[in-house]
Design a protein around this motif. Structure first.
Motif, PDB file in Angstrom:
ATOM      1  N   ARG A  78       0.863  -1.181   0.000  1.00 12.77           N
ATOM      2  CA  ARG A  78       0.000   0.000   0.000  1.00 12.77           C
ATOM      3  C   ARG A  78       0.897   1.228   0.000  1.00 12.77           C
ATOM      4  O   ARG A  78       2.063   1.163   0.391  1.00 12.77           O
TER       5      ARG A  78
ATOM      6  N   SER B 231      -0.860  -4.265  -7.271  1.00  7.86           N
ATOM      7  CA  SER B 231      -1.661  -5.426  -7.657  1.00  7.86           C
ATOM      8  C   SER B 231      -1.247  -6.005  -9.008  1.00  7.86           C
ATOM      9  O   SER B 231      -1.492  -7.176  -9.284  1.00  7.86           O
TER      10      SER B 231
ATOM     11  N   GLU C  65      -6.271  -3.607  -5.052  1.00  7.32           N
ATOM     12  CA  GLU C  65      -5.515  -2.918  -4.010  1.00  7.32           C
ATOM     13  C   GLU C  65      -6.300  -1.722  -3.502  1.00  7.32           C
ATOM     14  O   GLU C  65      -7.094  -1.119  -4.232  1.00  7.32           O
TER      15      GLU C  65
ATOM     16  N   CYS D  79      -2.971  -5.196  -0.845  1.00  9.28           N
ATOM     17  CA  CYS D  79      -3.446  -5.968  -1.998  1.00  9.28           C
ATOM     18  C   CYS D  79      -4.284  -7.144  -1.506  1.00  9.28           C
ATOM     19  O   CYS D  79      -3.998  -7.744  -0.471  1.00  9.28           O
TER      20      CYS D  79
ATOM     21  N   ARG E 188      -5.595 -11.042   2.040  1.00  7.05           N
ATOM     22  CA  ARG E 188      -4.984  -9.720   1.904  1.00  7.05           C
ATOM     23  C   ARG E 188      -3.567  -9.745   2.478  1.00  7.05           C
ATOM     24  O   ARG E 188      -3.272 -10.474   3.420  1.00  7.05           O
TER      25      ARG E 188
END
Length: 609
Positions: free
Chosen positions: A9, A23, A72, A77, A193
């Motif tokens: 992220r 992603s 994402e 992700c 995740r």
């Protein structure tokens, strides 16, 4: 020293050394990190070896589909497994969807891969901010070794730290050592995740495992369901040891105390093992099929040699008695202990050599007897009485750890033994992981066409060589299974007296037996004779036996070969004639030996309509 941090992220405070992964970042050899999906697995042959990767692959009818759609957001992700599978279910009618989705819930895994510079042990941390509930969550490292099983509710964080071992291996069906230089992390959940992953070199003891199919790191197909995935207890062991020791599993389906050495697997452990490392040995299931490996003879001698050589290297050997089968006499009336002699000799060797013995045979047999034939079936692969599924392997790993606590906490065990015993003692309160619903083998949806060339080849039989040589029965089964897209099987369940688990064709014969391809007329005195040259009649029996598992056979009618085929083969030959697999002029020699090339030509005619 290797030390990498991957962030999934955006983070304005990210340190320069962190690697941002999006992603769309799929694993490639030049970058050395990224996700593994159907797309790059189709493009890179090396990503299709289970032993060199996460050991997950799609069910064959999805191999041309891009199921793993990675998204994402601010928390990292993810894969919306529930949403994607609901979309696929929407392509089916209600009745078909109910049939396909019967049984336990299935999930799509999220797999990340990172290249490391060398073999050895690595400290891995996996972090996930679960903004939305992940539900029942499983985290695997390497070739499907479990490190976590539990619930992750919405708003909670998953934070795991564990150790992994990266080590060369000989993949099943290969004879050479393959180099492995990657760390593989897989998250399975309703919405798997990852927010961050760190990988760094570390020093710690390694627990090596030597054994057969009941111990090995078995692969799994997805959409994944624990009940219909083969599993060995060795791949569930890391979850109980809480990541405080690296586990390196070199067990393989079909191995014996002899072939573990002769096929080169032990040489890897000898090369990589260090003083202070541990090694577990569990054999017996395949040894009992060979005259030279009788319990009190070859089996005993081989165990003693392994113990002596391990100690010479400064390693700590442990013996594990062979996992009990779910085998009963008659209709579940009395338990039939098929491995009693091997378990007994294993215990005797331990006592004679002062080697700790973990009595998995005794623990698992008492558990099976307590539950009974039917109640214990949900812990074994469907229709199998030897090989556990993920639930059963998790339970058996718990029994192994129980054995560690019981045996290694003796006052006269010190040093490394004491350390391993203390790790085992921490595993007393493990989360329960039990079957929650019916276990049903996956059913191919009718709305999906057949995958003719899942690997992108123009001809699925292009790799078959020596076409002028006679085809064996094993060759015939391998071709037929490939032609009709049956599931590959990497274990053997003792169906025939002349098929031993370490032979290349053992899994092929098992697949054929499980799917009703082998008619009784092809079996003599409990033997299948897989290396015997196959006649045209026998090939047609095998081919039609497989075809009827995929399509409805034509209405049976008399044909020109009725007078020249054996009675048991007549219905099969008639069907083959109607399907155009036998010579329509009536001049084919049913008793003639088929060449490999002729067998391939018949397989090409079996295209599913």
């Amino acid at each position: 020293m290797f030390d990498k941090i991957f962030l999934f992220r955006d983070n304005k405070n990210t340190e320069p050394l962190c690697i941002r992964v999006g992603s769309g970042d799929l694993y490639r050899a030049d970058t050395g990190y990224g996700f593994v999906t159907e797309r790059n697995r189709r493009e890179d042959e090396r990503l299709r070896y289970p032993e060199l990767n996460a050991a997950f692959d799609t069910l064959y009818w999805y191999r041309n589909e891009d199921m793993t759609r990675i998204g994402e957001d601010a928390s990292g992700c993810y894969v919306d497994s529930d949403g994607i599978l609901a979309e696929y279910a929407g392509k089916m009618g209600q009745e078909e969807a109910e049939r396909v989705n019967a049984g336990e819930k299935r999930r799509i895994p999220l797999c990340f891969k990172c290249r490391v510079p060398q073999q050895g042990n690595y400290l891995v941390t996996v972090h996930a901010d679960a903004g939305e509930a992940m539900g029942k969550t499983l985290v695997f490292e390497g070739r499907r070794k479990l490190v976590f099983a539990g619930e992750v509710p919405a708003g909670e964080e998953l934070h795991l730290t564990f150790r992994v071992n990266v080590c060369d291996i000989i993949p099943r069906g290969q004879t050479e050592v393959f180099e492995d230089r990657t760390v593989d992390i897989t998250v399975v959940a309703d919405r798997p995740r990852v927010t961050g992953i760190s990988v760094q070199e570390t020093e710690c003891p390694t627990l090596y495992i030597a054994g057969d199919s009941t111990v090995t790191d078995q692969s799994a197909e997805y959409p994944y369901a624990a009940g219909t995935s083969y599993a060995g207890w060795g791949q569930m062991l890391p979850a109980y040891l809480h990541g405080n020791i690296a586990v390196s599993n070199h067990s393989h389906s079909g191995l014996t105390t002899d072939s573990f050495r002769s096929e080169g697997h032990y040489a890897i452990v000898e090369r990589e093992g260090r003083p202070g490392d541990f090694i577990l040995f569990q054999f017996g299931h395949n040894d009992q099929k060979l005259a030279e490996l009788k319990a009190g003879e070859g089996y005993r001698d081989n165990l003693c040699r392994y113990i002596r050589e391990s100690r010479e290297k400064g390693m700590y050997p442990l013996l594990v008695t062979p996992l009990a089968r779910n085998s009963w006499k008659g209709n579940g009336g009395c338990y039939n202990d098929l491995l009693e002699e091997y378990a007994k000799v294993c215990m005797e060797v331990g006592e004679e050599t002062d080697t700790p013995v973990l009595d998995l045979h005794g623990y698992s047999m008492e558990w099976i007897k307590e539950l009974g034939l039917e109640a214990v079936k949900p812990y074994f692969y469907p229709g199998d009485f030897t090989h556990t599924n993920d639930y059963g392997a998790y339970r058996m790993a718990g029994m192994v750890v129980h054995g560690m606590r019981k045996v290694l906490l003796r006052t006269d065990r010190t040093g490394g033994w004491r350390m391993l015993a203390e790790l085992a003692a921490k595993a007393q309160d493990m989360p329960v992981w039990e079957p929650e619903c019916d276990i049903v083998l996956p059913v191919k949806p009718e709305c999906f066409g057949d995958v003719e060339n899942p690997d992108g080849e123009e001809d699925p039989f292009a790799g078959f060589d020596r076409l002028s040589e006679p085809a064996s029965r094993a060759d015939a089964l391998a071709m037929i299974i490939q032609a009709l897209h049956y599931f590959p099987v990497n274990v053997y369940n003792d169906m025939f007296r002349d098929v031993v688990g370490h032979e290349w064709y053992a899994g092929t014969v098992e697949c054929a037996w499980q799917n009703g391809m082998i008619a009784g007329g092809l079996v003599e005195d409990g033997c299948f004779y897989p290396e015997r040259a196959v006649s045209l009649e026998e090939f047609l029996v095998l081919a039609v036996g497989a075809y009827q598992g995929r399509r409805k056979l034509p209405e049976e009618r008399a044909c020109v070969y009725d007078g020249v085929c054996r009675d048991f083969a007549r219905p099969y030959v008639r069907a083959a004639y109607s399907l155009g697999l036998a010579g329509n002029d009536g001049n084919a020699r049913l008793d003639g030996i088929l060449t490999r090339g002729e067998a391939v030509q018949i397989c090409r005619k079996m295209k599913l309509q």
